[in-house]
Design a protein around this motif. Structure first.
Motif, PDB file in Angstrom:
ATOM      1  N   ALA A  71       0.831  -1.210   0.000  1.00  0.00           N
ATOM      2  CA  ALA A  71       0.000   0.000   0.000  1.00  0.00           C
ATOM      3  C   ALA A  71       0.864   1.258   0.000  1.00  0.00           C
ATOM      4  O   ALA A  71       0.590   2.217  -0.741  1.00  0.00           O
ATOM      5  N   PHE A  72       1.919   1.254   0.803  1.00  0.00           N
ATOM      6  CA  PHE A  72       2.816   2.417   0.825  1.00  0.00           C
ATOM      7  C   PHE A  72       3.493   2.608  -0.529  1.00  0.00           C
ATOM      8  O   PHE A  72       3.652   3.737  -1.007  1.00  0.00           O
ATOM      9  N   GLY A  73       3.884   1.520  -1.152  1.00  0.00           N
ATOM     10  CA  GLY A  73       4.495   1.608  -2.479  1.00  0.00           C
ATOM     11  C   GLY A  73       3.538   2.136  -3.517  1.00  0.00           C
ATOM     12  O   GLY A  73       3.923   2.923  -4.399  1.00  0.00           O
ATOM     13  N   LEU A  74       2.290   1.718  -3.438  1.00  0.00           N
ATOM     14  CA  LEU A  74       1.287   2.214  -4.387  1.00  0.00           C
ATOM     15  C   LEU A  74       1.068   3.711  -4.218  1.00  0.00           C
ATOM     16  O   LEU A  74       0.967   4.462  -5.201  1.00  0.00           O
ATOM     17  N   ILE A  75       1.036   4.149  -2.971  1.00  0.00           N
ATOM     18  CA  ILE A  75       0.881   5.591  -2.712  1.00  0.00           C
ATOM     19  C   ILE A  75       2.077   6.361  -3.263  1.00  0.00           C
ATOM     20  O   ILE A  75       1.927   7.418  -3.890  1.00  0.00           O
ATOM     21  N   ALA A  76       3.285   5.836  -3.071  1.00  0.00           N
ATOM     22  CA  ALA A  76       4.487   6.514  -3.565  1.00  0.00           C
ATOM     23  C   ALA A  76       4.493   6.573  -5.084  1.00  0.00           C
ATOM     24  O   ALA A  76       4.848   7.603  -5.667  1.00  0.00           O
ATOM     25  N   ALA A  77       4.085   5.495  -5.741  1.00  0.00           N
ATOM     26  CA  ALA A  77       4.071   5.481  -7.214  1.00  0.00           C
ATOM     27  C   ALA A  77       3.037   6.453  -7.764  1.00  0.00           C
ATOM     28  O   ALA A  77       3.299   7.170  -8.744  1.00  0.00           O
ATOM     29  N   VAL A  78       1.876   6.495  -7.155  1.00  0.00           N
ATOM     30  CA  VAL A  78       0.833   7.425  -7.611  1.00  0.00           C
ATOM     31  C   VAL A  78       1.267   8.872  -7.348  1.00  0.00           C
ATOM     32  O   VAL A  78       1.068   9.754  -8.193  1.00  0.00           O
ATOM     33  N   LEU A  79       1.878   9.108  -6.200  1.00  0.00           N
ATOM     34  CA  LEU A  79       2.381  10.442  -5.887  1.00  0.00           C
ATOM     35  C   LEU A  79       3.438  10.884  -6.900  1.00  0.00           C
ATOM     36  O   LEU A  79       3.460  12.051  -7.315  1.00  0.00           O
ATOM     37  N   ALA A  80       4.295   9.962  -7.312  1.00  0.00           N
ATOM     38  CA  ALA A  80       5.315  10.291  -8.326  1.00  0.00           C
ATOM     39  C   ALA A  80       4.679  10.675  -9.645  1.00  0.00           C
ATOM     40  O   ALA A  80       5.227  11.494 -10.387  1.00  0.00           O
ATOM     41  N   GLY A  81       3.536  10.117  -9.942  1.00  0.00           N
ATOM     42  CA  GLY A  81       2.838  10.479 -11.167  1.00  0.00           C
ATOM     43  C   GLY A  81       2.184  11.839 -11.090  1.00  0.00           C
ATOM     44  O   GLY A  81       2.140  12.583 -12.085  1.00  0.00           O
ATOM     45  N   PHE A  82       1.675  12.200  -9.913  1.00  0.00           N
ATOM     46  CA  PHE A  82       0.945  13.459  -9.781  1.00  0.00           C
ATOM     47  C   PHE A  82       1.838  14.658  -9.463  1.00  0.00           C
ATOM     48  O   PHE A  82       1.423  15.800  -9.664  1.00  0.00           O
ATOM     49  N   LEU A  83       3.044  14.442  -8.948  1.00  0.00           N
ATOM     50  CA  LEU A  83       3.913  15.564  -8.588  1.00  0.00           C
ATOM     51  C   LEU A  83       4.196  16.514  -9.761  1.00  0.00           C
ATOM     52  O   LEU A  83       4.214  17.729  -9.571  1.00  0.00           O
ATOM     53  N   PRO A  84       4.422  16.034 -10.979  1.00  0.00           N
ATOM     54  CA  PRO A  84       4.668  16.974 -12.089  1.00  0.00           C
ATOM     55  C   PRO A  84       3.488  17.892 -12.388  1.00  0.00           C
ATOM     56  O   PRO A  84       3.675  18.974 -12.947  1.00  0.00           O
ATOM     57  N   LEU A  85       2.284  17.494 -12.025  1.00  0.00           N
ATOM     58  CA  LEU A  85       1.126  18.352 -12.284  1.00  0.00           C
ATOM     59  C   LEU A  85       1.224  19.661 -11.515  1.00  0.00           C
ATOM     60  O   LEU A  85       0.719  20.698 -11.975  1.00  0.00           O
ATOM     61  N   PHE A  86       1.890  19.638 -10.352  1.00  0.00           N
ATOM     62  CA  PHE A  86       2.056  20.870  -9.580  1.00  0.00           C
ATOM     63  C   PHE A  86       3.078  21.808 -10.220  1.00  0.00           C
ATOM     64  O   PHE A  86       3.076  22.998  -9.948  1.00  0.00           O
ATOM     65  N   GLY A  87       3.941  21.258 -11.056  1.00  0.00           N
ATOM     66  CA  GLY A  87       4.920  22.083 -11.767  1.00  0.00           C
ATOM     67  C   GLY A  87       4.480  22.405 -13.184  1.00  0.00           C
ATOM     68  O   GLY A  87       5.301  22.763 -14.018  1.00  0.00           O
ATOM     69  N   ARG A  88       3.191  22.239 -13.470  1.00  0.00           N
ATOM     70  CA  ARG A  88       2.612  22.502 -14.790  1.00  0.00           C
ATOM     71  C   ARG A  88       3.219  21.631 -15.885  1.00  0.00           C
ATOM     72  O   ARG A  88       3.385  22.057 -17.019  1.00  0.00           O
ATOM     73  N   ALA A  89       3.567  20.424 -15.523  1.00  0.00           N
ATOM     74  CA  ALA A  89       4.048  19.441 -16.502  1.00  0.00           C
ATOM     75  C   ALA A  89       2.985  18.360 -16.627  1.00  0.00           C
ATOM     76  O   ALA A  89       2.028  18.300 -15.844  1.00  0.00           O
TER      77      ALA A  89
END
Length: 139
Positions: A71-89
């Protein structure tokens, strides 16, 4: 299958396999390997340790239920996908941060976070399956 030789050598073999899995995980950025293969090697190490020392010893060594790692790994992988959205990527775009530590530059990225997430998902899921099978058939 719990012979004396296997019980004595299994912890050393497990440690080597876990170290190799970390090597494969970290090498996966630029060469073949990565979170999936590293996770398979690590979960194989956990299974070997479970066959040699028993399921209870593995559960004590893991400290948490294997599904919690997944579960922690899934959260980390999803977070890695969404982090660029905050930088307008775009979604899943690799972002890099270069940190200066003791005079050398350390490159950290969202792809590393994604690989670590995949690694933990594989370790957690495969370990949970292996431990439940060992519990079922060891009695």
């Amino acid at each position: 299958m719990r012979t004396l030789i296997f019980r004595v050598t299994a912890p050393y073999l497990t440690a080597l396999m876990l170290l190799f899995s970390l090597f494969v995980l970290l090498r996966g950025h630029n060469e073949p390997g990565g979170g999936f293969i590293g996770g398979l090697i690590a979960s194989s190490a956990i299974a070997v340790y479970g066959m040699a020392c028993g399921v209870d010893a593995v559960r004590r060594a893991l400290h948490f239920h294997p599904i919690a790692y997944a579960a922690f790994g899934l959260i980390a992988a999803v977070l890695a996908g969404f982090l660029p959205l905050f930088g307008r990527a775009q979604f899943m775009t690799g972002l890099w941060v270069f940190v200066d530590i003791a005079g050398s530059e350390l490159a950290l990225s969202t792809t590393l976070l994604f690989d670590v997430g995949v690694f933990l998902v594989i370790v957690g899921a495969i370990s949970a399956i292996a431990l439940s099978l060992e519990e079922r058939y060891s009695d």
